[in-house]
Design a protein around this motif. Sequence first.
Motif, PDB file in Angstrom:
ATOM      1  N   TYR A 132     111.205-131.662  -8.876  1.00 36.27           N
ATOM      2  CA  TYR A 132     112.133-131.359  -7.781  1.00 36.27           C
ATOM      3  C   TYR A 132     113.168-130.319  -8.204  1.00 36.27           C
ATOM      4  N   LEU A 133     113.674-130.452  -9.435  1.00 32.79           N
ATOM      5  CA  LEU A 133     114.657-129.479  -9.915  1.00 32.79           C
ATOM      6  C   LEU A 133     114.044-128.092 -10.065  1.00 32.79           C
ATOM      7  N   ASN A 134     112.788-128.039 -10.545  1.00 32.71           N
ATOM      8  CA  ASN A 134     112.112-126.735 -10.643  1.00 32.71           C
ATOM      9  C   ASN A 134     111.963-126.080  -9.275  1.00 32.71           C
ATOM     10  N   ASP A 135     111.534-126.872  -8.283  1.00 23.59           N
ATOM     11  CA  ASP A 135     111.394-126.328  -6.926  1.00 23.59           C
ATOM     12  C   ASP A 135     112.732-125.879  -6.370  1.00 23.59           C
ATOM     13  N   ALA A 136     113.776-126.689  -6.585  1.00 23.27           N
ATOM     14  CA  ALA A 136     115.098-126.309  -6.082  1.00 23.27           C
ATOM     15  C   ALA A 136     115.599-125.033  -6.748  1.00 23.27           C
ATOM     16  N   TYR A 137     115.347-124.916  -8.064  1.00 22.04           N
ATOM     17  CA  TYR A 137     115.775-123.699  -8.767  1.00 22.04           C
ATOM     18  C   TYR A 137     115.029-122.465  -8.247  1.00 22.04           C
ATOM     19  N   ARG A 138     113.727-122.609  -8.025  1.00 24.61           N
ATOM     20  CA  ARG A 138     112.961-121.468  -7.497  1.00 24.61           C
ATOM     21  C   ARG A 138     113.446-121.071  -6.104  1.00 24.61           C
ATOM     22  N   ILE A 139     113.722-122.071  -5.277  1.00 25.57           N
ATOM     23  CA  ILE A 139     114.211-121.768  -3.921  1.00 25.57           C
ATOM     24  C   ILE A 139     115.569-121.077  -3.978  1.00 25.57           C
ATOM     25  N   SER A 140     116.451-121.535  -4.888  1.00 26.74           N
ATOM     26  CA  SER A 140     117.771-120.905  -5.003  1.00 26.74           C
ATOM     27  C   SER A 140     117.650-119.455  -5.467  1.00 26.74           C
ATOM     28  N   VAL A 141     116.730-119.194  -6.411  1.00 30.06           N
ATOM     29  CA  VAL A 141     116.540-117.813  -6.869  1.00 30.06           C
ATOM     30  C   VAL A 141     116.014-116.934  -5.740  1.00 30.06           C
ATOM     31  N   GLU A 142     115.034-117.449  -4.991  1.00 35.48           N
ATOM     32  CA  GLU A 142     114.501-116.669  -3.867  1.00 35.48           C
ATOM     33  C   GLU A 142     115.579-116.431  -2.813  1.00 35.48           C
ATOM     34  N   THR A 143     116.405-117.459  -2.553  1.00 31.52           N
ATOM     35  CA  THR A 143     117.487-117.300  -1.573  1.00 31.52           C
ATOM     36  C   THR A 143     118.491-116.254  -2.032  1.00 31.52           C
ATOM     37  N   GLU A 144     118.789-116.255  -3.324  1.00 31.98           N
ATOM     38  CA  GLU A 144     119.730-115.258  -3.847  1.00 31.98           C
ATOM     39  C   GLU A 144     119.160-113.852  -3.720  1.00 31.98           C
ATOM     40  N   GLN A 145     117.866-113.710  -3.988  1.00 29.73           N
ATOM     41  CA  GLN A 145     117.257-112.389  -3.845  1.00 29.73           C
ATOM     42  C   GLN A 145     117.276-111.915  -2.399  1.00 29.73           C
ATOM     43  N   ILE A 146     116.966-112.829  -1.474  1.00 22.46           N
ATOM     44  CA  ILE A 146     116.991-112.460  -0.053  1.00 22.46           C
ATOM     45  C   ILE A 146     118.409-112.088   0.366  1.00 22.46           C
ATOM     46  N   GLY A 147     119.413-112.878  -0.103  1.00 26.33           N
ATOM     47  CA  GLY A 147     120.798-112.570   0.240  1.00 26.33           C
ATOM     48  C   GLY A 147     121.232-111.211  -0.296  1.00 26.33           C
ATOM     49  N   THR A 148     120.795-110.881  -1.521  1.00 28.32           N
ATOM     50  CA  THR A 148     121.135-109.574  -2.089  1.00 28.32           C
ATOM     51  C   THR A 148     120.530-108.440  -1.266  1.00 28.32           C
ATOM     52  N   GLN A 149     119.270-108.624  -0.846  1.00 20.62           N
ATOM     53  CA  GLN A 149     118.622-107.597  -0.024  1.00 20.62           C
ATOM     54  C   GLN A 149     119.317-107.439   1.320  1.00 20.62           C
ATOM     55  N   VAL A 150     119.709-108.585   1.929  1.00 16.33           N
ATOM     56  CA  VAL A 150     120.407-108.526   3.228  1.00 16.33           C
ATOM     57  C   VAL A 150     121.744-107.804   3.092  1.00 16.33           C
ATOM     58  N   LEU A 151     122.484-108.093   1.999  1.00 22.09           N
ATOM     59  CA  LEU A 151     123.763-107.418   1.781  1.00 22.09           C
ATOM     60  C   LEU A 151     123.575-105.912   1.585  1.00 22.09           C
ATOM     61  N   ALA A 152     122.513-105.538   0.855  1.00 29.83           N
ATOM     62  CA  ALA A 152     122.248-104.110   0.669  1.00 29.83           C
ATOM     63  C   ALA A 152     121.929-103.433   1.996  1.00 29.83           C
ATOM     64  N   ASP A 153     121.105-104.104   2.837  1.00 32.64           N
ATOM     65  CA  ASP A 153     120.785-103.531   4.158  1.00 32.64           C
ATOM     66  C   ASP A 153     122.038-103.405   5.018  1.00 32.64           C
TER      67      ASP A 153
END
Length: 488
Positions: A132-153
């Motif tokens: 569960y922690l591995n899945d949560a960590y992967r989701i948080s990393v993906e969310t951070e990447q999406i947020g960074t892309q949205v901020l750049a756009d």
Amino acid sequence: MELIQDYEQQYAVQTAEITAQIGRIAVATGAERNKLISDIDRQLEESQELLEQIGLEIRDIPQNSRAAYTSRLNCYQAEWKRLQQEFNNAKAARSKAGYDSSVDDFDEIGIQEDQKRRLLDNTERLERTSNYLNDAYRISVETEQIGTQVLADLSQQRETIQRSRGRLRETDADLSRSSRILNSMIMRAMREKFILVTVVVAIFLVLIFTLHKQRKMATQFLNRIGQLGLGVAVIGGVVNSALYNVDGGHRAVIFDRFSGVKQQVTGEGTHFFVPWVQRPIIFDIRSQPRNVPVVTGSKDLQNVNITLRILFRPVPDQLPKIYTILGQDYDERVLPSITTEVLKAVVAQFDAGELITQREMVSQKVSDDLTERAAQFGVILDDISITHLTFGKEFTQAVEMKQVAQQEAEKARFLVEKAEQMKQAAIITAEGDAQAAQMLARSLKESGDGLIELRRIEAAEDIAYQMSRSRGVNYLPAGQQTLLSLPQ
């Protein structure tokens, strides 16, 4: 990298299954135990193949990310060796501590079964929590990447909107100038039209008098009217050429061919001037926008691309001085040079990180210094704002690599903590087994064969109860060898 993550998930599932099956070896007997041993051997081989696949994939990833994955692979290999050792210990412990009869096995189970069941449950719960922690960590990393892309756009869209707004304001200023020119042309056309109508009326009157008077008198009158019309036309032309208009939000400076630029500034309205001798120069004193892009360096020698938007207007009383020294295009001569100078001086006082975190302070310092410099040239700055601030490509890539390295470090730390927890669980399991063996030895020492006999009776009772519930079991009377007595 996604393929490596899939291999890691498969490896985690297999290690959890291997750990659970190793714990069940101690309580299994006969065919079930042999089947568990063969399943564990097969799964250990499959997990070793997964680790080899992960090693091959790590060779193909970039050099900057390879170190983190290599450390994780080393942790997995150490965990695999630990599982192999536990498996060998479980098989050896079972073979050494076993008794000749199956009843003795049930005696040993009676003491250890409850503790081992709890330890196995805790180990499985720990594995599920780790997943569960591995899945949560992967989701948080993906969310951070999406947020960074949205901020750049959003940043790019904001810059586009700012540029469009600046162009619209410049277009509005051009339209205002065009409107003033058209109004001036319309006023001049109306004056000329009035003069033309006056001349036509005069000629028409001359024709009327010609029809009703004598020829001589008509000729004299026509000459007089012609002279009068000519005088009116000359006077109208002179008056038209001696008038000029100053629209709202504008001021005029008079240039005299004999005395030069006059120090008096003319306000709004219609005014007279001496044709050929004097010439009016019109200035717009309303606030006008201008964008000034500058490339400079920060305190830590990073390239900075910065764009400054300025609302400027001239000081009305200093218009003669501005025209004499700078001309009508004073903004082209003054603003780019002083803006570049001030920005380079201010930006050089801050690091790249401070330009972002202390942007308000940077903007205020630029505004104060630039306002002071512009006042020396008779220019008022109504507003100064930083609309665009970016760094060089190398610095941006370095920041991104730093963020990725921090994320990899956090994940490696999590894997180390997971390995520590699994190590602690293995230690607890071993301690439980040792305590159970000590308790069994102590009981045998104190009670002798009585405890073994008691366990044998309890095991036989449990076996009889289980067999009594089975539908495929039939009972025969004592001393009878077959279900039916056949004659011999």
